[in-house]
Motif scaffolding. Sequence first.
Motif, PDB file in Angstrom:
ATOM      1  N   VAL A  13      39.236  64.915  52.605  1.00  0.00           N
ATOM      2  CA  VAL A  13      40.074  64.352  53.666  1.00  0.00           C
ATOM      3  C   VAL A  13      39.696  62.887  53.838  1.00  0.00           C
ATOM      4  CG1 VAL A  13      40.657  64.383  56.126  1.00  0.00           C
ATOM      5  CG2 VAL A  13      40.392  66.538  54.891  1.00  0.00           C
ATOM      6  N   ILE A  14      40.703  62.020  53.836  1.00  0.00           N
ATOM      7  CA  ILE A  14      40.474  60.579  53.977  1.00  0.00           C
ATOM      8  C   ILE A  14      40.960  60.153  55.363  1.00  0.00           C
ATOM      9  CG2 ILE A  14      41.001  58.288  53.024  1.00  0.00           C
ATOM     10  CD1 ILE A  14      41.557  59.824  50.320  1.00  0.00           C
ATOM     11  N   VAL A  15      40.050  59.588  56.129  1.00  0.00           N
ATOM     12  CA  VAL A  15      40.390  59.163  57.496  1.00  0.00           C
ATOM     13  C   VAL A  15      40.766  57.686  57.435  1.00  0.00           C
ATOM     14  CG1 VAL A  15      39.612  58.997  59.881  1.00  0.00           C
ATOM     15  CG2 VAL A  15      38.682  60.784  58.383  1.00  0.00           C
ATOM     16  N   GLY A  16      42.052  57.373  57.613  1.00  0.00           N
ATOM     17  CA  GLY A  16      42.530  55.993  57.537  1.00  0.00           C
ATOM     18  C   GLY A  16      43.306  55.762  56.255  1.00  0.00           C
ATOM     19  N   GLY A  17      44.568  55.380  56.417  1.00  0.00           N
ATOM     20  CA  GLY A  17      45.421  55.096  55.249  1.00  0.00           C
ATOM     21  C   GLY A  17      45.673  53.606  55.133  1.00  0.00           C
ATOM     22  N   GLY A  18      44.647  52.796  55.477  1.00  0.00           N
ATOM     23  CA  GLY A  18      44.758  51.340  55.331  1.00  0.00           C
ATOM     24  C   GLY A  18      44.544  50.943  53.883  1.00  0.00           C
ATOM     25  N   VAL A  20      41.994  50.371  52.152  1.00  0.00           N
ATOM     26  CA  VAL A  20      40.931  51.060  51.415  1.00  0.00           C
ATOM     27  C   VAL A  20      41.226  52.554  51.282  1.00  0.00           C
ATOM     28  CG1 VAL A  20      38.475  51.651  51.512  1.00  0.00           C
ATOM     29  CG2 VAL A  20      39.223  49.301  51.962  1.00  0.00           C
ATOM     30  N   GLY A  21      41.574  53.206  52.396  1.00  0.00           N
ATOM     31  CA  GLY A  21      41.850  54.653  52.344  1.00  0.00           C
ATOM     32  C   GLY A  21      42.996  54.965  51.391  1.00  0.00           C
ATOM     33  N   ALA A  22      44.076  54.164  51.473  1.00  0.00           N
ATOM     34  CA  ALA A  22      45.243  54.422  50.617  1.00  0.00           C
ATOM     35  C   ALA A  22      44.894  54.146  49.145  1.00  0.00           C
ATOM     36  CB  ALA A  22      46.421  53.549  51.053  1.00  0.00           C
ATOM     37  N   VAL A 174      36.084  61.236  53.676  1.00  0.00           N
ATOM     38  CA  VAL A 174      35.912  59.819  53.330  1.00  0.00           C
ATOM     39  C   VAL A 174      36.384  59.007  54.526  1.00  0.00           C
ATOM     40  CG1 VAL A 174      36.579  57.992  51.729  1.00  0.00           C
ATOM     41  CG2 VAL A 174      36.273  60.333  50.900  1.00  0.00           C
ATOM     42  N   LEU A 175      35.422  58.369  55.181  1.00  0.00           N
ATOM     43  CA  LEU A 175      35.744  57.618  56.392  1.00  0.00           C
ATOM     44  C   LEU A 175      36.163  56.205  55.977  1.00  0.00           C
ATOM     45  CD1 LEU A 175      35.624  58.456  59.337  1.00  0.00           C
ATOM     46  CD2 LEU A 175      33.315  57.535  59.470  1.00  0.00           C
ATOM     47  N   ALA A 176      37.446  55.889  56.186  1.00  0.00           N
ATOM     48  CA  ALA A 176      37.961  54.552  55.831  1.00  0.00           C
ATOM     49  C   ALA A 176      38.788  54.062  57.015  1.00  0.00           C
ATOM     50  CB  ALA A 176      38.807  54.635  54.558  1.00  0.00           C
ATOM     51  N   ASP A 177      38.166  54.182  58.214  1.00  0.00           N
ATOM     52  CA  ASP A 177      38.927  53.909  59.434  1.00  0.00           C
ATOM     53  C   ASP A 177      38.646  52.528  60.017  1.00  0.00           C
ATOM     54  OD1 ASP A 177      36.361  54.646  60.087  1.00  0.00           O
ATOM     55  OD2 ASP A 177      36.896  55.794  61.861  1.00  0.00           O
ATOM     56  N   GLY A 178      38.096  51.620  59.193  1.00  0.00           N
ATOM     57  CA  GLY A 178      37.972  50.231  59.615  1.00  0.00           C
ATOM     58  C   GLY A 178      36.699  49.934  60.398  1.00  0.00           C
ATOM     59  N   GLY A 179      36.557  48.660  60.759  1.00  0.00           N
ATOM     60  CA  GLY A 179      35.304  48.166  61.324  1.00  0.00           C
ATOM     61  C   GLY A 179      34.981  48.643  62.729  1.00  0.00           C
ATOM     62  N   ARG A 180      35.964  49.155  63.455  1.00  0.00           N
ATOM     63  CA  ARG A 180      35.665  49.545  64.838  1.00  0.00           C
ATOM     64  C   ARG A 180      35.541  51.057  65.008  1.00  0.00           C
ATOM     65  NH1 ARG A 180      38.809  44.900  65.841  1.00  0.00           N
ATOM     66  NH2 ARG A 180      40.688  46.082  65.437  1.00  0.00           N
ATOM     67  N   SER A 181      35.258  51.749  63.936  1.00  0.00           N
ATOM     68  CA  SER A 181      35.284  53.209  63.870  1.00  0.00           C
ATOM     69  C   SER A 181      34.640  53.966  65.042  1.00  0.00           C
ATOM     70  CB  SER A 181      34.585  53.637  62.576  1.00  0.00           C
ATOM     71  OG  SER A 181      34.382  55.017  62.565  1.00  0.00           O
ATOM     72  N   VAL A 301      31.251  60.216  53.385  1.00  0.00           N
ATOM     73  CA  VAL A 301      30.964  58.910  52.780  1.00  0.00           C
ATOM     74  C   VAL A 301      31.819  57.849  53.476  1.00  0.00           C
ATOM     75  CG1 VAL A 301      32.580  59.360  50.860  1.00  0.00           C
ATOM     76  CG2 VAL A 301      30.846  57.611  50.593  1.00  0.00           C
ATOM     77  N   LEU A 302      31.233  56.679  53.691  1.00  0.00           N
ATOM     78  CA  LEU A 302      31.939  55.585  54.363  1.00  0.00           C
ATOM     79  C   LEU A 302      32.429  54.589  53.320  1.00  0.00           C
ATOM     80  CD1 LEU A 302      30.315  56.860  56.690  1.00  0.00           C
ATOM     81  CD2 LEU A 302      29.770  54.563  57.496  1.00  0.00           C
ATOM     82  N   LEU A 303      33.681  54.158  53.446  1.00  0.00           N
ATOM     83  CA  LEU A 303      34.243  53.180  52.497  1.00  0.00           C
ATOM     84  C   LEU A 303      34.930  52.047  53.255  1.00  0.00           C
ATOM     85  CD1 LEU A 303      36.208  54.992  49.608  1.00  0.00           C
ATOM     86  CD2 LEU A 303      34.046  53.760  49.431  1.00  0.00           C
ATOM     87  N   GLY A 304      34.895  50.854  52.688  1.00  0.00           N
ATOM     88  CA  GLY A 304      35.644  49.723  53.255  1.00  0.00           C
ATOM     89  C   GLY A 304      34.950  49.123  54.455  1.00  0.00           C
ATOM     90  N   ASN A 305      35.760  48.622  55.411  1.00  0.00           N
ATOM     91  CA  ASN A 305      35.199  47.903  56.558  1.00  0.00           C
ATOM     92  C   ASN A 305      34.234  48.728  57.390  1.00  0.00           C
ATOM     93  OD1 ASN A 305      36.380  45.503  56.016  1.00  0.00           O
ATOM     94  ND2 ASN A 305      37.636  45.398  57.860  1.00  0.00           N
ATOM     95  N   VAL A 306      34.403  50.028  57.431  1.00  0.00           N
ATOM     96  CA  VAL A 306      33.478  50.841  58.221  1.00  0.00           C
ATOM     97  C   VAL A 306      32.075  50.809  57.586  1.00  0.00           C
ATOM     98  CG1 VAL A 306      34.102  53.034  57.094  1.00  0.00           C
ATOM     99  CG2 VAL A 306      33.120  53.074  59.363  1.00  0.00           C
ATOM    100  N   ALA A 307      32.015  50.623  56.275  1.00  0.00           N
ATOM    101  CA  ALA A 307      30.715  50.541  55.595  1.00  0.00           C
ATOM    102  C   ALA A 307      30.173  49.117  55.639  1.00  0.00           C
ATOM    103  CB  ALA A 307      30.847  51.007  54.143  1.00  0.00           C
ATOM    104  N   HIS A 308      31.071  48.133  55.396  1.00  0.00           N
ATOM    105  CA  HIS A 308      30.641  46.730  55.429  1.00  0.00           C
ATOM    106  C   HIS A 308      31.828  45.835  55.761  1.00  0.00           C
ATOM    107  CE1 HIS A 308      32.144  47.382  51.377  1.00  0.00           C
ATOM    108  NE2 HIS A 308      31.059  48.066  51.046  1.00  0.00           N
TER     109      HIS A 308
END
Length: 412
Positions: A13-18, A20-22, A174-181, A301-308
Amino acid sequence: MDITSPDNSYEIVIVGGGMVGASFAYALSQSFGGTCPSILVVEASAPLSDKFLQPSFDARSTALSFGSRQIFEALNLWQILEPQVSAIHEIHVSDKGRFGSTQLTREELSVEALGYVVENADLGAVLNEKLKVSNHIDFLIPASIQQISPTPGGMDLSISTESKRFNVSANLVVLADGGRSPICKQLGIEQSKESYQQHAIITNITFEEPHNNIAFERFTENGPLAVLPLREFEGENRCSLVWTTAERESENLMGLSESGLISNLQASFGNRLGKLTSIGEKFCFPLSLSIAKEQIRPGLVLLGNVAHTLHPVAGQGLNLALRDIDALVTILKTASENQQSFGSMQTLQTYVNSQKFDQQKVISFTDVLTKLFSSKKLARIATRKFGLLSLELIPAVRKRFAEQAMGLSRKF
Ligand SMILES: Cc1cc2nc3c(=O)[nH]c(=O)nc-3n(C[C@H](O)[C@H](O)[C@H](O)COP(=O)(O)OP(=O)(O)OC[C@H]3O[C@@H](n4cnc5c(N)ncnc54)[C@H](O)[C@@H]3O)c2cc1C
């Protein structure tokens, strides 16, 4: 494909279709093909129209490195994106009011382009369409993840749409919900955060003269100013502006009338592209360096802005995330071939180990550049002058800088 209610369980499951998620969802589906695991993408914001999608695909433009082009090419996405991007043939770096400037050209580096500029809305339209038609991806939008809790086999998620709530389980989230998660906070994953006390003003601008595929990075007393070439539209010589300034200065600039902002910007940028003729709608983003203290947990696992989340000065955030995506997809594929669980710490630790060096290098490259080029301190001005001179005079330094900026350094 678009769905209105999810199944009870998915492998991923991918959280965030921005952005990175998409991109990650699509990369998974392309890489696994017929053996693709079941994937759910949950995105909170409904698209306003075909052009105005969720916040990730706003009015910004993104400079994609040559390395990102190669990743999109491997996914058969580049062919679709190419007519909409503007290639960067030359990068012109200068320091306003001081001696020191340099040009990097594609000829010198023997590449077709140093990078490419894509409008986020265009990239979003392509990715959204891919998610909507994929047989391997369930795309739930608008819907929001409210809560995630660990289970022995992965994670349980509670998801809400406008009218319903669903409980879904996953082997890997996969958490890809951006920097303000808020999800990160809920899970107790800490972020190390440093505000740069700067804002980025972004907008599209037009000039009298064509940009000739040159990207300008100009360091002014107010902060770095990037002018990136955009595709010509209806005869307009369009560029994308990213102007980083101190917080108070950005408030002043945002409050100016169009003509006031034009004359201010023209004075900072100079007459390289002739007269600045118009400025589009402007947006302001606060800038900070934010790094998650944990990128993985069992089943997460964290991806994108939520990770960095990085400063945009060097245009590295999405480029780094795309390399993370590339690495994670490869590792999940190997895990699947070896019948290992996607969410096992062994699998996820392999990913973290593979990307640690790249992430650290890009984070410190961006942070040093930001601090060096935003400073009014004499010592930093001297270092900056020396840096620009070295770039101008020492071929090995030029090559390393260019490779880093093109997102190729890891491969050479
Ligand atoms: C001014 C500026 C210029 C930049 N320029 C460049 C550049 O030139 N090159 C480059 O490589 N990078 C650049 N970047 C960085 C790049 O924009 C980011 O790396 C990228 O946006 C990160 O995307 P993301 O998908 O991780 O996060 P986001 O873009 O924040 O997307 C997160 C998504 O998750 C959704 N979401 C949030 N919470 C939930 C929830 N609970 N449930 C479901 N969905 C949820 C949101 O609606 C959103 O769509 C720039 C950044 C800025 C600010």
